[in-house]
Design an enzyme around this catalytic site. Structure first.
Site, PDB file in Angstrom:
ATOM      1  N   ASP A  19       0.810  -1.225   0.000  1.00  0.00           N
ATOM      2  CA  ASP A  19       0.000   0.000   0.000  1.00  0.00           C
ATOM      3  C   ASP A  19       0.847   1.280   0.000  1.00  0.00           C
ATOM      4  OD1 ASP A  19      -2.120  -1.832   0.410  1.00  0.00           O
ATOM      5  OD2 ASP A  19      -1.965  -1.623   2.581  1.00  0.00           O
ATOM      6  N   GLU A 225     -11.292  -0.170  -3.737  1.00  0.00           N
ATOM      7  CA  GLU A 225     -10.538   0.395  -2.611  1.00  0.00           C
ATOM      8  C   GLU A 225      -9.305   1.127  -3.155  1.00  0.00           C
ATOM      9  OE1 GLU A 225      -9.341  -2.955  -0.175  1.00  0.00           O
ATOM     10  OE2 GLU A 225      -7.983  -3.716  -1.710  1.00  0.00           O
TER      11      GLU A 225
END
Ligand code: FUB
Length: 325
Positions: A19, A225
């Site tokens: 991420d 997301e």
């Protein structure tokens, strides 16, 4: 000796990372990843396997330099409102302060978004005692434009976005029908001190080229997301993960709130279930930071951050990247 990083290879190999939110601060590239732990977990749709406990900050002098791990910048034990799962963070600079935004489950197991501050890009970051009032779900990405800062956030499934359709948390929220409009990410302008929302978060509309909202069943294009916002040639680019179809895609709009018109794929599926990225301009080039699970030979919860150059076509569209070619 630490070796220089190469495109499409792990930035670091001594810890698992995911991420990545990349920014240029003080003339260097700083990367704010999740820190995946080296423990065995069974994968489920709730994301319980992503059981992270702290954040490390990485930096690179330039694209040919080694990547430095500056060590632990914030740990779960120091955040009073957090029960578990420090997920994808981002950092923004304003007011001579670095703000680390992060999602985590609170003591009621509900994902909220918190903020911690530091006078340096590497921390340590001091958390606020509670989460941002009115925050929910996951994956904050903060886009600063002049005096204004906007937080984009939200994630389906384990990220709980479906449970907030009424504006309240509904434990047993019904699944969306495939022909219903897809849920969009949320955006809210942040207060001048960056510690609160200035407004109730808005749902973003992502539409197809004929202006029709993307549908929940359109898993190749709908939002799942990992939102990211960047600006190129006066246009606002909202990029995100499609989750179940494992792509990074993007849509373009005329202002930070949208609507955004779907354009295409930035990154084809990587090894591992999740895909999550950031886009940054540094020393006259654009870069995509992303992760895959190649360092652990495919374990979903043991990922590694990588980067590569991102290129635009003359009409402003982004050239699709296959990271394994
Ligand atoms: O790292 C935990 C979660 O996995 C992130 O918040 C999502 O974007 C996905 O990458």
């Amino acid at each position: 000796m630490i070796k220089p990083v190469k495109h499409n290879e792990p930035l670091v190999t001594h810890i698992y990372t995911a991420d990545p939110s990349a920014h240029v601060f003080e003339g260097k590239l700083y990367i704010y990843p999740s820190h995946d732990l080296d423990h065995e977990q069974i994968s489920n749709d709730n994301g319980d396997q992503y059981d992270m406990e702290d954040y490390h900050v990485l930096s690179m002098e330039d694209e040919n330099s080694p990547c430095i791990d500056h060590g632990e910048a914030l740990h779960l034990r120091d955040i009073p409102w957090v029960k578990q799962q420090l997920w994808a963070p981002d950092v923004a600079y304003k007011n001579n302060t670095y703000y680390l935004f992060f999602p985590a489950r609170d003591h009621d197991y509900i994902f909220r978004i918190g903020v911690a501050t530091s006078s340096t890009p590497v921390g340590p970051f001091i958390p606020q005692p509670s989460y941002i009032p009115g925050s929910f779900s996951i994956d904050p990405a903060v886009f600063v434009e002049g005096d204004r800062a906007y937080m984009y956030f939200g994630g389906l499934w384990g990220g709980q976005l479906e449970k907030w359709q009424t504006g309240e948390f509904v434990t047993d929220a019904v699944e969306l029908a495939p022909d219903a409009p897809a849920l969009g990410p949320r955006v809210a302008e942040l207060s001048d001190d960056m510690l609160r929302f200035k407004e109730t978060p808005h749902e973003i509309s992502i539409v197809d080229p004929s202006g029709r909202p993307l549908l929940a069943g359109d898993e190749d294009r709908r939002y799942f997301e990992g939102p990211w916002m960047h600006k190129y040639n006066g246009k606002y680019y909202l990029s995100y993960s499609t989750g179940t179809t494992h792509k990074l895609v993007y849509a373009i709009g005329d202002n930070p709130y949208g609507p955004f018109t779907f354009q295409g794929t930035i990154l084809t599926p990587v090894i591992g279930w999740t895909t999550h990225h950031s886009i940054v301009n540094f020393q006259d080039k654009w870069y995509l930071f992303y992760h895959d699970s190649s360092l652990s030979s495919g374990a979903d919860n043991k990922r590694c951050v990588k980067f590569t150059e991102l290129k635009y076509n003359a009409d402003g569209t982004i050239q699709t990247i296959d990271p394994y070619r």
